[in-house]
Design a protein around this motif. Structure first.
Motif, PDB file in Angstrom:
ATOM      1  N   SER A 195      51.740 -49.091  -5.982  1.00  0.00           N
ATOM      2  CA  SER A 195      51.547 -48.452  -4.677  1.00  0.00           C
ATOM      3  C   SER A 195      52.204 -49.264  -3.562  1.00  0.00           C
ATOM      4  CB  SER A 195      50.058 -48.288  -4.398  1.00  0.00           C
ATOM      5  OG  SER A 195      49.426 -49.559  -4.361  1.00  0.00           O
ATOM      6  N   ILE A 196      52.324 -50.544  -3.750  1.00  0.00           N
ATOM      7  CA  ILE A 196      52.964 -51.388  -2.723  1.00  0.00           C
ATOM      8  C   ILE A 196      54.436 -51.027  -2.587  1.00  0.00           C
ATOM      9  CG2 ILE A 196      53.642 -53.751  -2.134  1.00  0.00           C
ATOM     10  CD1 ILE A 196      51.040 -54.683  -3.432  1.00  0.00           C
ATOM     11  N   LEU A 197      55.083 -50.787  -3.708  1.00  0.00           N
ATOM     12  CA  LEU A 197      56.508 -50.459  -3.678  1.00  0.00           C
ATOM     13  C   LEU A 197      56.783 -49.040  -3.210  1.00  0.00           C
ATOM     14  CD1 LEU A 197      57.722 -52.159  -6.985  1.00  0.00           C
ATOM     15  CD2 LEU A 197      58.061 -52.964  -4.652  1.00  0.00           C
ATOM     16  N   THR A 198      55.844 -48.125  -3.439  1.00  0.00           N
ATOM     17  CA  THR A 198      56.092 -46.724  -3.081  1.00  0.00           C
ATOM     18  C   THR A 198      55.667 -46.377  -1.662  1.00  0.00           C
ATOM     19  OG1 THR A 198      53.993 -46.096  -4.080  1.00  0.00           O
ATOM     20  CG2 THR A 198      55.971 -45.887  -5.453  1.00  0.00           C
ATOM     21  N   SER A 199      54.764 -47.178  -1.071  1.00  0.00           N
ATOM     22  CA  SER A 199      54.341 -46.884   0.310  1.00  0.00           C
ATOM     23  C   SER A 199      55.156 -47.717   1.289  1.00  0.00           C
ATOM     24  CB  SER A 199      52.853 -47.184   0.475  1.00  0.00           C
ATOM     25  OG  SER A 199      52.620 -48.562   0.278  1.00  0.00           O
ATOM     26  N   PRO A 200      55.324 -47.234   2.518  1.00  0.00           N
ATOM     27  CA  PRO A 200      56.088 -48.013   3.502  1.00  0.00           C
ATOM     28  C   PRO A 200      55.329 -49.299   3.853  1.00  0.00           C
ATOM     29  CG  PRO A 200      55.112 -46.078   4.522  1.00  0.00           C
ATOM     30  CD  PRO A 200      54.832 -45.989   3.053  1.00  0.00           C
ATOM     31  N   PRO A 201      56.034 -50.351   4.146  1.00  0.00           N
ATOM     32  CA  PRO A 201      55.367 -51.620   4.441  1.00  0.00           C
ATOM     33  C   PRO A 201      54.624 -51.543   5.771  1.00  0.00           C
ATOM     34  CG  PRO A 201      57.718 -51.815   4.788  1.00  0.00           C
ATOM     35  CD  PRO A 201      57.479 -50.458   4.190  1.00  0.00           C
ATOM     36  N   PRO A 202      53.452 -52.184   5.862  1.00  0.00           N
ATOM     37  CA  PRO A 202      52.714 -52.193   7.128  1.00  0.00           C
ATOM     38  C   PRO A 202      53.433 -53.070   8.145  1.00  0.00           C
ATOM     39  CG  PRO A 202      51.606 -53.561   5.507  1.00  0.00           C
ATOM     40  CD  PRO A 202      52.766 -52.904   4.816  1.00  0.00           C
ATOM     41  N   PRO A 203      53.190 -52.850   9.417  1.00  0.00           N
ATOM     42  CA  PRO A 203      53.840 -53.693  10.437  1.00  0.00           C
ATOM     43  C   PRO A 203      53.373 -55.150  10.280  1.00  0.00           C
ATOM     44  CG  PRO A 203      52.345 -52.068  11.441  1.00  0.00           C
ATOM     45  CD  PRO A 203      52.344 -51.826   9.975  1.00  0.00           C
ATOM     46  N   PRO A 204      54.191 -56.080  10.684  1.00  0.00           N
ATOM     47  CA  PRO A 204      53.874 -57.502  10.489  1.00  0.00           C
ATOM     48  C   PRO A 204      52.548 -57.923  11.126  1.00  0.00           C
ATOM     49  CG  PRO A 204      56.145 -57.252  11.208  1.00  0.00           C
ATOM     50  CD  PRO A 204      55.507 -55.891  11.247  1.00  0.00           C
ATOM     51  N   TYR A 214      49.569 -60.147   9.170  1.00  0.00           N
ATOM     52  CA  TYR A 214      49.178 -61.500   9.555  1.00  0.00           C
ATOM     53  C   TYR A 214      47.819 -61.576  10.239  1.00  0.00           C
ATOM     54  CZ  TYR A 214      53.944 -62.535   8.312  1.00  0.00           C
ATOM     55  OH  TYR A 214      55.116 -62.665   7.636  1.00  0.00           O
ATOM     56  N   ALA A 215      47.347 -60.502  10.828  1.00  0.00           N
ATOM     57  CA  ALA A 215      46.080 -60.544  11.543  1.00  0.00           C
ATOM     58  C   ALA A 215      44.907 -60.684  10.583  1.00  0.00           C
ATOM     59  CB  ALA A 215      45.912 -59.281  12.385  1.00  0.00           C
TER      60      ALA A 215
END
Length: 104
Positions: free
Chosen positions: A74-83, A87-88
């Motif tokens: 699922s990490i590879l198929t979904s768009p990455p979350p904003p930085p 980090y928060a």
């Protein structure tokens, strides 16, 4: 006079014979040393070749695992979350100085 010249020739030949003998001994020792070094390098080379083979097999295994995992990930198929979201949520960005160990 002749006997003194003959004596010098004999001494010179003896010195030369000893020097030649020492030279041959040094050459033999050097050849022996090179032979031992060569055998050691051959062993190292064989060990490195075995390691390369093992690492290559390991890489093939992990590549295969990754290939079979990619369609399900699922990490590879979904768009990455904003930085800022990434980090928060992690506590490792807090300064280490707040640790009780470093407080005086």
């Amino acid at each position: 006079q002749d006997s003194s010249d003959d004596m010098r020739k004999v001494q010179r030949r003896e010195k030369n014979r000893i020097a030649a003998q020492k030279s041959r001994l040094r050459q033999t020792q050097k050849a022996d040393t090179l032979h031992l070094e060569s055998e050691d390098l051959e062993r190292q080379n064989a060990a490195l070749r075995r390691e390369i083979k093992q690492l290559t097999e390991e890489m093939k295994h992990f590549t295969s695992m990754l290939s079979s995992h990619e369609p399900l990930c699922s990490i590879l198929t979904s768009p990455p979350p904003p930085p800022e979201v990434l980090y928060a949520t992690h506590s490792f960005h807090q300064p280490h100085i707040s640790s009780p160990r470093f407080q005086h």
